[in-house]
Design an enzyme around this catalytic site. Sequence first.
Site, short mmCIF file in Angstrom:
data_model
loop_
_atom_site.label_atom_id
_atom_site.label_comp_id
_atom_site.label_asym_id
_atom_site.label_seq_id
_atom_site.Cartn_x
_atom_site.Cartn_y
_atom_site.Cartn_z
N ARG A 88 0.87 -0.93 -0.18
CA ARG A 88 0.55 -0.26 -0.32
C ARG A 88 1.08 1.38 0.16
O ARG A 88 0.49 1.84 -0.80
CB ARG A 88 -0.71 -0.27 1.60
CG ARG A 88 -2.67 -0.66 1.07
CD ARG A 88 -3.63 -0.20 2.18
NE ARG A 88 -3.96 0.63 1.18
CZ ARG A 88 -5.47 1.19 1.27
NH1 ARG A 88 -5.70 0.14 0.34
NH2 ARG A 88 -6.10 2.15 0.61
N ASN A 121 -8.32 8.75 5.49
CA ASN A 121 -7.54 8.09 4.98
C ASN A 121 -5.56 8.13 5.76
O ASN A 121 -5.65 9.08 5.82
CB ASN A 121 -6.93 8.55 3.32
CG ASN A 121 -8.23 8.63 2.48
OD1 ASN A 121 -8.77 8.01 3.13
ND2 ASN A 121 -8.33 9.79 1.62
N HIS A 138 -7.46 7.77 11.69
CA HIS A 138 -7.10 6.75 10.84
C HIS A 138 -5.37 6.40 11.02
O HIS A 138 -5.21 5.53 11.00
CB HIS A 138 -8.12 5.84 10.06
CG HIS A 138 -9.80 5.52 10.59
ND1 HIS A 138 -10.09 4.98 9.61
CD2 HIS A 138 -9.93 5.49 11.58
CE1 HIS A 138 -11.43 5.29 10.21
NE2 HIS A 138 -11.33 4.62 11.15
N CYS A 146 7.20 1.26 17.57
CA CYS A 146 7.48 -0.08 17.88
C CYS A 146 6.12 -0.49 18.11
O CYS A 146 5.74 0.00 18.61
CB CYS A 146 8.25 0.31 18.71
SG CYS A 146 8.86 -1.28 19.30
N CYS A 149 7.00 -1.30 22.12
CA CYS A 149 7.41 0.10 22.51
C CYS A 149 6.94 1.07 22.67
O CYS A 149 6.97 2.26 23.63
CB CYS A 149 9.28 0.15 23.72
SG CYS A 149 10.08 1.18 21.88
N GLY A 212 -16.27 11.03 -0.66
CA GLY A 212 -15.81 9.58 -0.45
C GLY A 212 -15.89 8.41 0.21
O GLY A 212 -14.71 7.92 0.63
N SER A 214 -17.66 5.58 2.63
CA SER A 214 -18.92 4.89 2.53
C SER A 214 -19.52 5.03 4.00
O SER A 214 -20.76 4.16 4.49
CB SER A 214 -18.81 3.47 2.47
OG SER A 214 -17.41 2.73 3.21
P1 OAD Z 1 -14.42 2.60 1.68
O1 OAD Z 1 -13.35 1.94 0.51
O2 OAD Z 1 -15.34 2.13 3.02
O3 OAD Z 1 -15.60 3.32 0.77
C1 OAD Z 1 -14.87 4.63 -0.23
C2 OAD Z 1 -16.02 5.73 -0.78
O4 OAD Z 1 -15.19 5.89 -1.47
C3 OAD Z 1 -16.99 4.47 -1.59
O5 OAD Z 1 -18.50 5.18 -0.59
C4 OAD Z 1 -17.28 4.81 -2.98
O6 OAD Z 1 -18.31 4.88 -3.18
C5 OAD Z 1 -16.52 5.73 -2.74
N1 OAD Z 1 -15.72 6.44 -3.77
C6 OAD Z 1 -15.15 5.22 -5.36
N2 OAD Z 1 -14.44 6.11 -5.64
C7 OAD Z 1 -15.05 7.80 -5.78
C8 OAD Z 1 -14.30 8.62 -6.18
N3 OAD Z 1 -13.42 8.41 -7.21
N4 OAD Z 1 -14.62 10.01 -5.86
C9 OAD Z 1 -15.30 10.02 -4.86
N5 OAD Z 1 -16.18 8.99 -4.01
C10 OAD Z 1 -15.62 7.68 -4.38
O7 OAD Z 1 -13.58 3.89 2.51
P2 OAD Z 1 -13.58 4.55 3.58
O8 OAD Z 1 -15.49 5.08 3.97
O9 OAD Z 1 -12.97 5.59 3.46
O10 OAD Z 1 -10.27 1.67 8.22
O11 OAD Z 1 -13.62 3.10 4.10
C11 OAD Z 1 -13.60 4.09 5.91
C12 OAD Z 1 -12.62 3.06 6.74
O12 OAD Z 1 -13.26 1.85 6.62
C13 OAD Z 1 -11.12 3.03 6.11
O13 OAD Z 1 -9.79 4.59 6.83
C14 OAD Z 1 -9.82 2.36 7.13
C15 OAD Z 1 -10.99 1.38 6.14
O14 OAD Z 1 -10.96 -0.31 6.65
C16 OAD Z 1 -9.17 1.34 8.65
O15 OAD Z 1 -8.43 1.30 8.56
C17 OAD Z 1 -9.87 1.77 10.18
#
Ligand code: OAD
Length: 274
Positions: A88, A121, A138, A146, A149, A212, A214
Amino acid sequence: MTSLVGPGGTADGTPSGAVEVPPRILELAREAARVCVLTGAGISAESGIPTFRDAQVGLWERFDPLELATPGAWAADPAQVWAWYAWRATLVRRAQPNPGHLALAGWQARPGVRLGIVTQNVDDLHERAGSEVLAHVHGSLFALRCSVCGRPGGAVYPELDEPVARVDPPPCDTCGGPVRPGVVWFGEALPEDGFLAAVDVAREADLLLVVGTSGLVHPAATIPHLAGVGGVPVVEVNPAPTAVTEAADEVWRATAAAALPALVARLGDVGPRG
Ligand code: OAD
């Protein structure tokens, strides 16, 4: 009440000048002196970074990120988790901020506006676009520490040409424990200061723009609801319906890289009133 507007933007690279900005959203943006923008993986999608709920590609299509991003996965096989984050990190390093990130940086630099970016993000594309980020709720991919520690160390991710199944994490300079990514895993607490600052800025804003995400991961997903019940207008920018949609006053079915430059280009010369 939720009113659905759109389609206003396009995902096909149409220049932002040709993207129609929903009038009510433009009005809210023009009048807001304090803006909070909550971003999720979708804002980086057009930079080539896959979202969490997209199909994973190649080697990783067999793995569910929701299972890899856990303390249990790390305890069971740190080399597998480290390899996933190293890949990533490689994708993020290769990626560039897209017009959505750049438009927010431009908006943040406008006189008379206080714009706080709260992102879920772990990438650094907002910063590389020139924005100041109020909170990475996040965590940050590159803020390594680490796992034993907790000290930040001098370690970096390996450069990978392609995804690999396993890479041993480097040892901590201080105690020799395995170094881990500076992200929040499922089951871990969010950095409290960042989250509380994010909630404050969202509740005190004249406009909350949710781009962007979910809206499935809590507690970050509560931010639009908390702001909305406090009377803050909530606008969603997302090409697809989400768990945020019901809490939104206005919904713009467009991608971040199409919608945000079009919106910022139309803000005009005059700063917000009041
Ligand atoms: P998701 O992958 O759950 O959702 C991505 C969102 O982006 C969806 O609603 C898509 O419709 C939208 N999307 C896709 N392409 C797009 C574009 N070009 N412009 C605008 N929107 C677009 O991602 P997050 O909601 O960020 O947590 O996920 C939340 C958290 O779940 C992340 O921070 C991460 C993940 O597991 C941790 O790592 C703790």
